[in-house]
Design a protein around this motif. Structure first.
Motif, PDB file in Angstrom:
ATOM      1  N   CYS A   9       0.341  -1.350   0.062  1.00 56.22           N
ATOM      2  CA  CYS A   9       0.547   0.133   0.379  1.00 56.22           C
ATOM      3  C   CYS A   9       0.894   0.942  -0.134  1.00 56.22           C
ATOM      4  O   CYS A   9       0.468   2.136  -0.922  1.00 56.22           O
ATOM      5  CB  CYS A   9      -1.221  -0.127   1.514  1.00 56.22           C
ATOM      6  N   SER A  13       0.358   3.839  -2.708  1.00 54.90           N
ATOM      7  CA  SER A  13      -0.044   5.226  -2.652  1.00 54.90           C
ATOM      8  C   SER A  13       0.345   6.390  -3.726  1.00 54.90           C
ATOM      9  O   SER A  13      -0.023   6.826  -4.581  1.00 54.90           O
ATOM     10  CB  SER A  13      -0.031   5.763  -1.400  1.00 54.90           C
ATOM     11  N   HIS A 211      -5.893  -3.663  -2.773  1.00 56.56           N
ATOM     12  CA  HIS A 211      -5.700  -2.595  -2.314  1.00 56.56           C
ATOM     13  C   HIS A 211      -7.006  -1.442  -3.256  1.00 56.56           C
ATOM     14  O   HIS A 211      -7.287  -2.316  -4.668  1.00 56.56           O
ATOM     15  CB  HIS A 211      -4.236  -1.845  -2.177  1.00 56.56           C
ATOM     16  N   VAL A 230      -5.625   8.839  -0.700  1.00 56.85           N
ATOM     17  CA  VAL A 230      -5.791   7.357   0.827  1.00 56.85           C
ATOM     18  C   VAL A 230      -5.781   5.925  -0.030  1.00 56.85           C
ATOM     19  O   VAL A 230      -6.055   6.059  -1.654  1.00 56.85           O
ATOM     20  CB  VAL A 230      -7.298   8.044   1.137  1.00 56.85           C
ATOM     21  N   THR A 231      -4.797   5.352   0.235  1.00 54.46           N
ATOM     22  CA  THR A 231      -5.284   4.162   0.406  1.00 54.46           C
ATOM     23  C   THR A 231      -5.344   3.128   1.098  1.00 54.46           C
ATOM     24  O   THR A 231      -5.544   3.043   2.738  1.00 54.46           O
ATOM     25  CB  THR A 231      -4.089   3.078  -0.437  1.00 54.46           C
ATOM     26  N   ALA A 232      -6.494   2.337   0.686  1.00 56.20           N
ATOM     27  CA  ALA A 232      -6.457   0.912   1.814  1.00 56.20           C
ATOM     28  C   ALA A 232      -6.474  -0.614   1.405  1.00 56.20           C
ATOM     29  O   ALA A 232      -6.892  -0.922  -0.229  1.00 56.20           O
ATOM     30  CB  ALA A 232      -8.370   1.217   1.734  1.00 56.20           C
ATOM     31  N   ARG A 234      -5.767  -4.607   1.817  1.00 58.35           N
ATOM     32  CA  ARG A 234      -6.359  -5.865   3.562  1.00 58.35           C
ATOM     33  C   ARG A 234      -4.660  -6.875   2.883  1.00 58.35           C
ATOM     34  O   ARG A 234      -5.027  -7.756   1.508  1.00 58.35           O
ATOM     35  CB  ARG A 234      -7.155  -6.892   3.049  1.00 58.35           C
ATOM     36  N   THR A 249      -5.797  -4.865   7.777  1.00 63.29           N
ATOM     37  CA  THR A 249      -6.739  -4.005   6.741  1.00 63.29           C
ATOM     38  C   THR A 249      -5.440  -2.562   6.731  1.00 63.29           C
ATOM     39  O   THR A 249      -4.980  -2.545   8.091  1.00 63.29           O
ATOM     40  CB  THR A 249      -7.802  -3.552   7.516  1.00 63.29           C
ATOM     41  N   GLU A 250      -4.990  -2.610   5.750  1.00 62.03           N
ATOM     42  CA  GLU A 250      -3.397  -1.581   6.052  1.00 62.03           C
ATOM     43  C   GLU A 250      -4.438  -0.169   5.420  1.00 62.03           C
ATOM     44  O   GLU A 250      -4.710  -0.137   4.217  1.00 62.03           O
ATOM     45  CB  GLU A 250      -2.000  -1.845   5.473  1.00 62.03           C
ATOM     46  N   PHE A 251      -4.215   0.939   6.014  1.00 62.69           N
ATOM     47  CA  PHE A 251      -4.316   2.329   5.167  1.00 62.69           C
ATOM     48  C   PHE A 251      -2.493   3.709   4.928  1.00 62.69           C
ATOM     49  O   PHE A 251      -1.966   3.065   6.707  1.00 62.69           O
ATOM     50  CB  PHE A 251      -5.227   3.323   6.560  1.00 62.69           C
ATOM     51  N   ASN A 252      -3.383   3.605   4.291  1.00 64.99           N
ATOM     52  CA  ASN A 252      -1.928   4.895   4.381  1.00 64.99           C
ATOM     53  C   ASN A 252      -2.522   6.562   3.977  1.00 64.99           C
ATOM     54  O   ASN A 252      -3.495   5.960   2.840  1.00 64.99           O
ATOM     55  CB  ASN A 252      -1.359   4.133   2.580  1.00 64.99           C
ATOM     56  N   GLY A 253      -1.664   6.580   3.774  1.00 62.87           N
ATOM     57  CA  GLY A 253      -2.203   8.806   3.154  1.00 62.87           C
ATOM     58  C   GLY A 253      -1.647   9.801   2.771  1.00 62.87           C
ATOM     59  O   GLY A 253      -0.054   9.310   3.366  1.00 62.87           O
TER      60      GLY A 253
END
Length: 261
Positions: A9, A13, A211, A230-232, A234, A249-253
């Protein structure tokens, strides 16, 4: 210039950010110079390490420099070249950094696993655009001996320009990782198990994550642009089932304010 995105991710992103910024620049009047330069401050939010349930904030420059659509320094691609290029496609290579790492000090659970260092990767990429769609693929090979192996990714972006300076882009992606990468980032050997107390975990090559990327930018003026990515994602397979993984779950911004010369 459009650059293929990468699967993890963090990389996906910024790669899609670069791709969407390129579309935004195509809408603006082009200068006669073969140089295109955009630079400004940015800030990234990403997992502390792959599988972590904690986030960290990292200041990064929002950098987009290219010459004749041939040579470029863009996002996490420090230096790259479009070997083949046309209005609708690019094929090339770059030296890229993704800053993926893991330190025993990041979490008490990691003690005994050893550290995983970040380093440069050789990126081979290709992308093709038709109408509002951009399909891209990339290979990332560790060239620093960090044990991060090989990653392969595929992404699809739908780029939607709006009046008054807005650009939107979104789309899905998937990442495959080889056995070396999975073993280094998500495996737990019997020796590591004894030292850390975590159960042993044998990994294999396979899909690392799926993602979804979303991007928006706005041209405040001829020179200033604000953007948000924003990237989500799994985690899948060996990565998701690892005892190292606390959050699947990975979140990036990534947010940036750029000045276009």
């Amino acid at each position: 210039m459009k650059i293929a995105s990468n699967g993890p991710c963090l990389l996906a992103s910024l790669a899609l950010l670069a791709c969407s910024t390129a579309h935004a620049n195509e809408q603006a009047p082009e200068a006669q110079s073969e140089w295109k330069v955009s630079i400004g401050p940015g800030v990234m939010v990403a997992p502390k390490y792959p599988g972590s349930n904690k986030l960290e904030v990292l200041p990064l420059p929002a950098l987009d420099i290219s010459y004749d659509d041939r040579f470029f320094s863009q996002g996490l691609d420090v230096l790259g070249v479009n070997v083949l290029r046309d209005e609708n496609y690019h094929v090339g290579a770059a030296v890229s950094f993704d800053f993926q790492s893991r330190n025993e000090a990041d979490d008490p659970r990691l003690r005994g696993l050893g550290n995983v260092h970040w380093g440069p990767k050789l990126k081979i990429f290709a992308d093709y655009s038709v109408s509002m769609f951009t399909a891209s693929a990339a290979l990332y090979q560790d060239i620093a001996g960090t044990g991060q192996g090989l990653l392969a990714s595929g992404d699809l972006a739908i780029n939607i320009p709006y009046p008054k300076g807005w650009i939107f882009s979104f789309g899905p992606g998937v990442t495959w990782a080889n056995a070396t990468y999975m073993r280094t980032l998500f495996g737990v050997s019997p020796q590591q198990s004894a030292a850390s107390g975590l159960p042993a975990h044998q990994t294999s090559s396979g899909v690392r994550d799926v993602h979804l990327n979303a991007y928006a930018s706005y041209d405040f003026s001829k020179h200033w642009t604000g953007s948000l990515q924003v990237t989500a994602g799994r985690l899948q397979g060996s990565a998701a089932n690892s005892p190292i993984t606390l959050r699947k779950t990975e979140f990036n911004g990534f947010a940036a304010l750029s000045y276009r010369f």
